[in-house]
Design a protein around this motif. Structure first.
Motif, PDB file in Angstrom:
ATOM      1  N   THR A 342      17.416   0.328  14.782  1.00  0.00           N
ATOM      2  CA  THR A 342      16.889  -0.105  13.474  1.00  0.00           C
ATOM      3  C   THR A 342      17.654   0.580  12.074  1.00  0.00           C
ATOM      4  N   SER A 343      17.806  -0.191  11.153  1.00  0.00           N
ATOM      5  CA  SER A 343      18.620   0.162  10.035  1.00  0.00           C
ATOM      6  C   SER A 343      17.730   1.226   9.186  1.00  0.00           C
ATOM      7  N   GLU A 344      18.514   1.929   8.151  1.00  0.00           N
ATOM      8  CA  GLU A 344      17.941   2.900   7.522  1.00  0.00           C
ATOM      9  C   GLU A 344      16.829   2.191   6.620  1.00  0.00           C
ATOM     10  N   VAL A 349      17.951  -4.290  14.054  1.00  0.00           N
ATOM     11  CA  VAL A 349      19.407  -5.078  13.836  1.00  0.00           C
ATOM     12  C   VAL A 349      20.280  -4.949  14.989  1.00  0.00           C
ATOM     13  N   ASN A 351      24.140  -3.971  15.627  1.00  0.00           N
ATOM     14  CA  ASN A 351      25.458  -3.142  15.265  1.00  0.00           C
ATOM     15  C   ASN A 351      26.448  -3.660  16.294  1.00  0.00           C
ATOM     16  N   THR A 368      26.910  -5.706  11.046  1.00  0.00           N
ATOM     17  CA  THR A 368      25.577  -5.621  11.327  1.00  0.00           C
ATOM     18  C   THR A 368      24.753  -6.858  10.988  1.00  0.00           C
ATOM     19  N   ASP A 370      20.813  -8.922  11.119  1.00  0.00           N
ATOM     20  CA  ASP A 370      19.393  -8.659  11.131  1.00  0.00           C
ATOM     21  C   ASP A 370      18.849  -9.410  12.292  1.00  0.00           C
ATOM     22  N   ILE A 377      23.691  -8.431   7.503  1.00  0.00           N
ATOM     23  CA  ILE A 377      23.545  -7.203   6.776  1.00  0.00           C
ATOM     24  C   ILE A 377      24.967  -6.699   5.958  1.00  0.00           C
ATOM     25  N   GLN A 378      25.740  -6.367   6.939  1.00  0.00           N
ATOM     26  CA  GLN A 378      26.939  -5.940   6.572  1.00  0.00           C
ATOM     27  C   GLN A 378      28.104  -6.357   7.354  1.00  0.00           C
ATOM     28  N   SER A 474      21.492  -4.794   0.667  1.00  0.00           N
ATOM     29  CA  SER A 474      20.675  -3.549   0.617  1.00  0.00           C
ATOM     30  C   SER A 474      19.304  -3.818   0.604  1.00  0.00           C
ATOM     31  N   ARG A 607      17.817   6.165  13.219  1.00  0.00           N
ATOM     32  CA  ARG A 607      18.614   5.749  14.278  1.00  0.00           C
ATOM     33  C   ARG A 607      18.776   7.007  15.391  1.00  0.00           C
TER      34      ARG A 607
END
Length: 742
Positions: A342-344, A349, A351, A368, A370, A377-378, A474, A607
């Motif tokens: 889970t993302s912040e 997600v 990774n 990263t 979704d 996401i990244q 973000s 996380r």
């Protein structure tokens, strides 16, 4: 011509095989002192630097310091060049076990003359470095000033008064550390990117040094005599200044939640400043005679379908393998773990860890994705950073900024289509990054017609091909967005900004003005709390860089606990107003918050979060309770246990209950539970709960709590003043016992 894109270590096969570049802890176990005699040779300069050279320079700078560390304790690191220039730096570091603690030191030297660029030192923690520290800030500044003399011989560095310290520690178990910023001046005018930061511990030890002076020399500077009159520039800024309303997301690090504020900030076009000689506006793309205000325009008018809904781990890996594949000679892609987490910002997600391996090492990062949409996401294309042979000729810039923006918009629609409708086209021009030849754009999020500060899409595209270089979103998802009602008017906020507007004249090295070695003279706008200051649209209060109210905090007077209370107040641990009574009883809820904020970083991580995995809590503290994260953190530390079943947050905290909390934090439960072995020679010892007898004996015996006139008063309610004193004592004992609860 073919060269190494980044300077690497020119070492023999033997040296590489035993790992000269390995982490220090690994190198120390090799038992091969011959390694330390090998030179570090750097391809781009053909210079050779040995450990002996570095140690000689080290002893020149620190002739009387670090006496407890010998030369054999030091390890060297290979020279390397930076991203944007060929200046080489060298590492010298040590780790040593002293008094049951690890002492660390790391030093970085740059260039042929081995100038000290930075160092970091973590000595053995003693009582003198903790609050209340042995050295005051004024005394620490004298230490920093004296240390600066080694590097300030005719260079013109001066202390910046009241410089903001973004890295100040507030928890009491960590050393008090003072930060001092010095800026270099030319003709008495500050140079924006040439500073020295020195940090001094509470016992007077210099703990770090960092110099931002660029490695280039032979700089040229605008002539101050040719600058325009400050008053005429101020008038131009006053005329152009306008308050802009936006949403700002303020994180709560203790819970992982995010709150939204309505904030007025200066219009972004004014912030960069005005060229002092030409009177033109400074922008990301250079100088401009006029200000441009772009309207807010959504990327797309309606939501687009998700790229790949309900993505599986196998699909995520397949996408990564296709996207990250490379045909660079000598480079092999390695896809590591696909971590479902889970993302912040609360999203599920994937990774995906990956590496590009090559002959002398490897470079890796994380992609990263979704899980719900299969969208990025990244992502960052790191192939340009690989230390492999590459054509070092100047890269072509074939795309115009407009063409690059069109490519960036298309990439947003391709890789994050389901979010595109939430974001707008850039309101500021993109900028070109020369080190990787890319254009970079920021697409702000739009809610209720307002931009959201800190919530955006960042996209980088190759200036030659238009390919995706990096992408980051973000998106915080669903938040509570306050309505823009009952707020300051735009005119009121603009007047507040204009009343606080001041000008700062400084030299700026702008890549699009002059050349890389020229400093332009610029008037920059400064407001009450700095150029990035904002105003809370609801309350009219000025906000600091963290979105918190920056109003002056009150100073408390008290006969026995003034120093402790004021530290907690100014560290943001204890929040008070003019009606605050230090001798009032404190509730369990408030006491727990104060203790935890004092001795541990209450950072929430979705996380690595024990709050989500614990099966311990109280029946009256559910996961929805605002105190839940504090209670579960205290349970994991041993400060609390669930033997009482309920917590009773609003009830007052008694002395004997506080005794149990502090002894549990020190991991002394087992001896405390042997209640029959303790002889309490206090007049009211019979009033102590039998189950808490050992906790009380230890708490008072260790000096964490203090009796009055031989009275424990076990059932008396703890006051704020008493809690402040006990908190300081607990922090000192935690340091003594080496109990770290970060």
């Amino acid at each position: 011509m073919v060269t190494f894109k980044k300077a690497g270590a020119m070492l023999s096969a033997t040296a590489l095989s035993v790992g000269l570049l390995a982490p220090m802890a690994s190198a120390s176990t090799l038992g091969n002192e011959r390694m330390e005699t090998l030179p570090i040779q750097v391809a781009q300069t053909n210079s050779t630097v040995t450990k002996e050279d570095l140690m000689k320079r080290f002893r020149e700078l620190f002739p009387n310091e670090f006496s407890n560390v010998s030369e054999k304790d030091f390890r060297t690191g290979a020279g390397f060049s930076r991203t944007t220039d060929s200046t080489v730096s060298y590492e010298l570091s040590f780790t040593k076990h002293i008094d049951n603690q690890y002492v660390h030191g790391s030093f970085r030297f740059v260039g042929e003359t081995l100038e000290l660029e930075s160092f970091y030192y973590q000595p053995v923690n003693t009582k003198d470095v903790l609050f209340p520290a042995k050295y005051s800030k004024e005394e620490a500044q004298k230490v920093a000033d004296k240390f600066l003399e080694k590097f300030n011989k005719g260079e013109g560095y001066e202390l910046v008064p009241n410089a903001h310290d973004f890295y100040s520690s507030s928890i009491l178990t960590q050393p008090v550390e003072y930060s001092f910023m010095y800026e270099k001046k030319n003709s008495g005018i500050p140079i924006s990117d040439q500073t020295i930061n020195i940090r001094v511990l509470g016992d007077g030890t210099v703990s770090s040094f960092y110099r931002t002076t660029p490695p280039k020399n032979n700089f040229t500077y605008d002539d101050p005599a040719k600058k325009q009159n400050e008053s005429s520039i101020a008038n131009r800024l006053q005329d152009a200044l306008k308050a802009q309303l936006s949403y700002t997301i303020v994180p709560d690090y203790s819970t992982g939640d995010h709150k939204v504020k309505l904030v007025y900030e200066p219009n972004s076009q004014v912030i960069s400043g005005i060229h002092a000689q030409t009177g033109e506006w400074l922008t990301l793309d250079g100088l401009s005679s006029t200000l441009s205000a772009k309207p807010i325009t959504s990327i797309v008018s309606a939501p687009l379908a998700a790229k790949q809904p309900n993505m599986t781990a196998e699909q995520a890996r397949a996408l990564a393998e296709k996207l990250l594949a490379t045909d660079i000679k000598g480079v092999q892609l390695e896809i590591g773990a696909v971590d479902e987490t889970t993302s912040e910002t609360g999203k599920e997600v994937f990774n995906i860890q990956y590496m590009y391996n090559y002959r002398n090492g490897g470079t890796g990062t994380v992609l990263t994705i979704d899980k719900a949409t299969g969208e990025f996401i990244q992502y960052s294309d790191i192939k340009s950073h690989l230390e492999v042979e590459s054509d070092d000729s100047e890269a072509d810039v074939k795309l115009t900024q407009k063409q690059a923006l069109d490519k960036a918009i298309a990439l947003v629609k391709e890789w994050i289509p389901s979010s595109a409708h939430k974001f707008a086209l850039p309101v500021n021009d993109g900028y070109h990054e020369s080190y990787n030849n890319s254009y970079n754009f920021t697409f702000p999020r739009i809610v209720n017609g307002l931009t959201v500060v800190g919530d955006n899409i960042s996209v980088g595209v190759d200036a030659n091909t238009g390919a995706l270089v990096n992408l980051y979103i973000s998106d915080y998802g669903d938040l509570e967005w306050p309505a823009a009602t009952d707020i300051l008017s735009e005119q009121e906020a603009t007047k507040m900004l204009k009343d606080e507007l001041k000008l700062k004249l400084q030299y700026v090295n702008h890549p699009k003005v002059g050349n890389e070695q020229h400093y332009s003279l610029v008037y920059q706008s400064v407001f009450k709390e700095g150029s990035s200051a904002g105003i809370d649209a609801k309350t009219g209060e000025w906000l600091d860089a963290y979105g918190m109210s920056s109003s002056d905090k009150p100073k408390i007077t008290h006969p026995t606990a003034a120093e402790e209370l004021n530290y907690l107040i100014h560290a943001g641990i204890l929040e008070v107003d003019e009606s605050f009574n230090p001798d009032a009883s404190v509730t369990k809820e408030e006491a727990l918050k104060i203790l935890l904020k004092s001795v541990t970083y209450m950072y929430y991580s979705s996380r690595y979060n024990e709050y989500e995995t614990t099966d311990q809590t109280f029946t009256d503290i559910t996961s929805e309770h605002p105190l839940y994260s504090f209670v579960t953190r205290a349970l994991s530390m041993g400060m609390l246990d669930t033997s009482t079943k309920t917590f009773n947050a609003t009830s007052p905290l008694s002395n004997q209950e506080l005794a149990k909390w502090v002894i549990g934090t020190l991991k002394l439960d087992k001896p405390a539970q042997l209640s029959d072995i303790y002889d309490l020679k206090y007049s009211d010892a019979a009033q102590v709960n039998q189950e808490l007898r050992g906790y009380v004996a230890l708490a008072y015996g260790l000096g964490l709590l203090e009796a009055e006139n031989n009275l424990l008063k076990p059932n008396s309610e703890v006051t704020y003043a008493q809690l402040a004193q006990a908190t300081i004592r607990l922090a000192h004992k935690m340091n003594e016992y080496q109990i770290n609860n970060y």
